[in-house]
Design a protein around this motif. Structure first.
Motif, PDB file in Angstrom:
ATOM      1  N   LEU A 138       0.838  -1.197   0.000  1.00 39.79           N
ATOM      2  CA  LEU A 138       0.000   0.000   0.000  1.00 39.79           C
ATOM      3  C   LEU A 138       0.873   1.246   0.000  1.00 39.79           C
ATOM      4  N   THR A 139       0.544   2.198  -0.865  1.00 44.07           N
ATOM      5  CA  THR A 139       1.254   3.469  -0.931  1.00 44.07           C
ATOM      6  C   THR A 139       0.257   4.588  -0.689  1.00 44.07           C
ATOM      7  N   ILE A 140       0.577   5.461   0.281  1.00 40.83           N
ATOM      8  CA  ILE A 140      -0.256   6.627   0.569  1.00 40.83           C
ATOM      9  C   ILE A 140       0.588   7.867   0.274  1.00 40.83           C
ATOM     10  N   THR A 141       0.035   8.741  -0.561  1.00 41.22           N
ATOM     11  CA  THR A 141       0.746   9.953  -0.947  1.00 41.22           C
ATOM     12  C   THR A 141      -0.089  11.170  -0.571  1.00 41.22           C
ATOM     13  N   ALA A 142       0.532  12.098   0.149  1.00 37.68           N
ATOM     14  CA  ALA A 142      -0.104  13.371   0.497  1.00 37.68           C
ATOM     15  C   ALA A 142       0.948  14.463   0.302  1.00 37.68           C
ATOM     16  N   GLY A 143       0.866  15.152  -0.829  1.00 43.64           N
ATOM     17  CA  GLY A 143       1.883  16.158  -1.139  1.00 43.64           C
ATOM     18  C   GLY A 143       3.232  15.491  -1.359  1.00 43.64           C
ATOM     19  N   ASP A 144       4.244  15.932  -0.606  1.00 46.29           N
ATOM     20  CA  ASP A 144       5.573  15.333  -0.709  1.00 46.29           C
ATOM     21  C   ASP A 144       5.758  14.157   0.242  1.00 46.29           C
ATOM     22  N   ASP A 145       4.792  13.912   1.105  1.00 43.35           N
ATOM     23  CA  ASP A 145       4.890  12.818   2.069  1.00 43.35           C
ATOM     24  C   ASP A 145       4.409  11.518   1.442  1.00 43.35           C
ATOM     25  N   VAL A 146       5.210  10.480   1.626  1.00 44.85           N
ATOM     26  CA  VAL A 146       4.876   9.165   1.082  1.00 44.85           C
ATOM     27  C   VAL A 146       5.027   8.130   2.189  1.00 44.85           C
ATOM     28  N   TRP A 147       4.004   7.304   2.328  1.00 49.62           N
ATOM     29  CA  TRP A 147       4.025   6.191   3.281  1.00 49.62           C
ATOM     30  C   TRP A 147       3.837   4.913   2.489  1.00 49.62           C
ATOM     31  N   VAL A 148       4.692   3.918   2.734  1.00 50.43           N
ATOM     32  CA  VAL A 148       4.575   2.639   2.053  1.00 50.43           C
ATOM     33  C   VAL A 148       4.603   1.538   3.100  1.00 50.43           C
ATOM     34  N   GLY A 149       3.689   0.599   2.973  1.00 49.95           N
ATOM     35  CA  GLY A 149       3.651  -0.541   3.886  1.00 49.95           C
ATOM     36  C   GLY A 149       3.204  -1.791   3.164  1.00 49.95           C
ATOM     37  N   GLU A 150       3.615  -2.924   3.691  1.00 51.62           N
ATOM     38  CA  GLU A 150       3.238  -4.184   3.092  1.00 51.62           C
ATOM     39  C   GLU A 150       2.597  -5.066   4.144  1.00 51.62           C
ATOM     40  N   SER A 151       1.521  -5.731   3.783  1.00 57.76           N
ATOM     41  CA  SER A 151       0.827  -6.586   4.750  1.00 57.76           C
ATOM     42  C   SER A 151       0.121  -7.723   4.010  1.00 57.76           C
ATOM     43  N   GLU A 152      -0.237  -8.749   4.779  1.00 52.93           N
ATOM     44  CA  GLU A 152      -1.022  -9.858   4.235  1.00 52.93           C
ATOM     45  C   GLU A 152      -2.485  -9.433   4.199  1.00 52.93           C
ATOM     46  N   LEU A 153      -3.181  -9.908   3.212  1.00 49.36           N
ATOM     47  CA  LEU A 153      -4.598  -9.578   3.070  1.00 49.36           C
ATOM     48  C   LEU A 153      -5.394 -10.855   2.978  1.00 49.36           C
TER      49      LEU A 153
END
Length: 153
Positions: A138-153
């Protein structure tokens, strides 16, 4: 008993040789079968060049620490209708969520998801996902901020 005669039902060296050859043939057949199943379920390498990846490792750690410092909380899950639901906290309004899904084992299958925002920090995928086990990046982008995480679904 003379050396040229043999009793009926006597276990000979020939019998022992057949037992050994048969036993090793069974072990080899099982090993080849299991190896073919293992290779068939493997989807490829994690990185193309481990040396190049090792040179980027500290950069990846710094990016992960920067993302962790954002304080964003993310809890992914799957709804009864097959859509992926992502519950977020402390993520700015208007942030964009995207996900790449892949099957961790078995048949090679990939999906890309886009999310629509719902009230209370909830996001719902625009398309449902097939049942079964998935790994989601999962990638979350807000302006210049980027959060990336990986998980089981």
């Amino acid at each position: 008993m003379s050396s040229g005669t043999r009793r009926k039902g006597e276990f000979t060296g020939r019998h022992m040789a057949l037992v050994l050859v048969g036993g090793f043939a069974i072990v080899a057949a099982v090993n080849f079968y299991m190896a073919s199943r293992a290779v068939g379920g493997f989807h490829g390498v994690v990185v193309e060049n481990s040396y190049v990846a090792s040179q980027k490792f500290n950069t990846w750690l710094a990016e992960a620490e920067k993302a962790r410092a954002l304080g964003w909380e993310v809890r992914p899950g799957r709804g009864e209708d097959g859509h992926v639901l992502v519950e977020t906290a402390n993520v700015p309004a208007g942030a964009r969520l995207e996900a790449e899904l892949r099957r961790p084992i078995g048949t090679k299958q990939f999906e890309t998801l886009v999310f629509n925002p719902l009230p209370d920090g909830l996001h719902r995928s625009t398309a449902p996902v097939d049942a079964g086990r998935w790994t989601m990046r999962l990638t979350i982008t807000a302006g210049d901020d980027v959060w990336v995480g990986e998980s089981e679904l």
